[in-house]
Scaffold this motif. Sequence first.
Motif, mmCIF file in Angstrom:
data_model
loop_
_atom_site.group_PDB
_atom_site.id
_atom_site.type_symbol
_atom_site.label_atom_id
_atom_site.label_comp_id
_atom_site.label_asym_id
_atom_site.label_seq_id
_atom_site.Cartn_x
_atom_site.Cartn_y
_atom_site.Cartn_z
ATOM 1 N N ASN A 170 0.827 -1.209 0.000
ATOM 2 C CA ASN A 170 0.000 0.000 0.000
ATOM 3 C C ASN A 170 0.863 1.262 0.000
ATOM 4 O OD1 ASN A 170 -2.559 -1.244 -0.013
ATOM 5 N ND2 ASN A 170 -2.407 -1.662 2.184
ATOM 6 N N TRP A 172 3.448 1.730 -1.706
ATOM 7 C CA TRP A 172 3.869 2.039 -3.070
ATOM 8 C C TRP A 172 2.895 3.009 -3.739
ATOM 9 C CZ3 TRP A 172 5.908 -3.176 -5.518
ATOM 10 C CH2 TRP A 172 7.127 -3.497 -4.897
ATOM 11 N N GLN A 173 1.633 2.864 -3.430
ATOM 12 C CA GLN A 173 0.645 3.773 -4.003
ATOM 13 C C GLN A 173 0.891 5.206 -3.541
ATOM 14 O OE1 GLN A 173 -1.365 2.858 -6.402
ATOM 15 N NE2 GLN A 173 -0.558 0.764 -6.204
ATOM 16 N N LYS A 177 1.527 8.408 -5.939
ATOM 17 C CA LYS A 177 0.687 9.590 -5.803
ATOM 18 C C LYS A 177 1.514 10.849 -5.565
ATOM 19 C CE LYS A 177 -2.785 11.538 -2.649
ATOM 20 N NZ LYS A 177 -3.587 11.280 -1.421
#
Length: 719
Positions: A170, A172-173, A177
Amino acid sequence: MKSKKNKTLIPIPTLLIILTGIVGATVLTPTLIKLLEGVIVTTEPVEYRLDAPSEVLLLADVSPVDRQTALEAIANQEKPSLDRNRARFLLASDILRGDFDGAKALNYLKNLEKEYPILAPYILLRQGRAYELTNDTEKAQEIWLKLVTEFPEDLVSAEAYYKLGTYDQNYWQEAIKRFPQYPRTHEIVRTLLKKEPNQKDLLLLLATYDLSPQTKGDLDTLVKQFGKELTPQQWDIIGQNYWQNNHFLQASQAYIKGTSTPEHLYRIARGYQVSKKPTEAKSFYLKLVNEFPDAPDTGLALRRLATMTQGDEALSFLNRVDKRFLEEAPKALNQKATILTALGRFPEATQVRNQLLQEFPNSEEAANYRWQVAQEFARANNLVSAWQWAQQISVNNPDSDVAPKAGFWVGKWAEKLGQPEEAQKAFQFVLDKHPHSYYAWRSAVRLGKDVGDFTTIRSLPLKVETPVARSIPPAGSNMFKELFLLGENQEAIDLFRGEIGNKPEVTVSEQFIQGLIQQIQGKNLQGINTIWSLKNRRDNPEDYQEWRILRNSPEYWYGLFPFHYEDLIVKWSTERKLNPFLVVSLIRQESRFEKEIKSPVGATGLMQIMPDTGKWIAPQIGIKEYSLTDPNDNIKMGTWYLNHTHETYNGNSLLAVASYNAGPGNVANWLKRYSLDDFDEFVENIPFPETKGYIETVFGNYWNYVELYDPQIQERIEN
């Protein structure tokens, strides 16, 4: 980055003594002692200055093994200092990359982020890695979370998100972003695409922010899988990426589906032209001319159309390049004169050239025409007229590419006309105004400076001294500059790429740094050419001014004339009794220091040795096994051959270098046809433009290398 104060606890016994002296107390109660345990004082971190003298920065390009003892001595100093912080940072970095001893690295990293705030995020990143190596993964993640919390806007936080993502994807998102422009984010994206290739948003992110050559496959996938869904603006992005990486046909096809702008129409046409599709190219050039008649790109489009047509049709396009297109107008006039001459319309051609001189006297085209006329007069032995035409270049076109040559020959012709004082002025002008040119060296020789001539270069006593520390980069954040100066190459490169992002055009200083980075990555040809091509930005006044300032610094010339493979070049030059500056100059010209480069005819490696020549050399120097792509073997054999050519021509470096390029047969022929009484005239008489240019380039390189790397040469020039 703002400095953070370093909170330091004062040992309780010491604090008790201090307070006892202040308040006159003889007894401190347990309650008071307990209160004192919470007392803190603040101290400022060590002062940070990029240009501060440093022993550590001298070790930036030294191997970890060879620099360990020196760094440890600095790191263990009692007195806080910037160098102590740098030494501890480098030692920890070497450990984490080498023997992976996390506990040992932590000893150097402890509290370092407070004492060395310029690199605090990178210190925290290393602390996390060190804890990870000690198998304390919870502490590692705690440190990385601290990094992204305390430095949420710093690009290096993407590295922390990457590390955290190895435990929980998670994170990595969050990197995707917050830091889409950062190289580590691109690595994350490609990892995700391997699991699920057809993710439009991730492919678009790479198209937008990753302008490196490796994105070609991602662009192809994006076009193939999602072409029907893309907006014109997204096609613009794809076209820009293809264009920047020289995939011109794909760029044209993408721009066709993008927004219609003068720049895009020009790129569509030019992409088709270089892809050998003249019909399509002409169509889009005409579309640009008709839809945007006053756009700056239109002037160049008209000149391109002239090259794709002939005779009166070509002239009709050039006649439309008027003063609306100031950058293109002198070039168009030059093209017109050339076409008219080819058509035998000589009076018209002369009229156009006079127009060029009258309307654009300071242009490069005007300078070239003046030099052409001067040469014609010189060949007719009308040296007075030749002098007059060449002299106009120094007045009207002092920054022209041809100006150094014109100035030098003004001096030579003045000598022949019996005017030594005028000759001396001309030579001194070239030496002062164009100090890095081949003709500056030839002028120094004519002025009697002890800088070596063609017959004495080999025996000239010279000493190679390369810079002991890196120069401060002219652009980028201080964090990037510090990493660069320390030799932390990959992190410096990633940070700079992140700072540049997807800017459509970088500044002159940023392009210069890109050239340095390419050389650090071993892309020497690309790096040198990136720096060299800065001269092509002279048409923009702001870029030109920035370039002029940059080229007045030694850093610019070190980047343009690097001394890669110094140890091998000096070793084999000494062995062959050759001038090492001549050898490195020849290597720069032959290969740009690309050890595996091959020419279309098979010449290989740093000194571009033909395989058959290598087979001939090998038994003469007693080697059976060799590789022309191995730097040691190549320089060993290439210097032997260069020595052989020197011996063939009694130590004359002009003939030796000419033979290296054109072969002994051609040189023998030229020696029969032309006198060696005047070396400069001999060079001018060489009928092969390639060899003439080769000689001027190699010895121009030689002059720059001597100026940069021999500390005594300036004294010889001034004496």
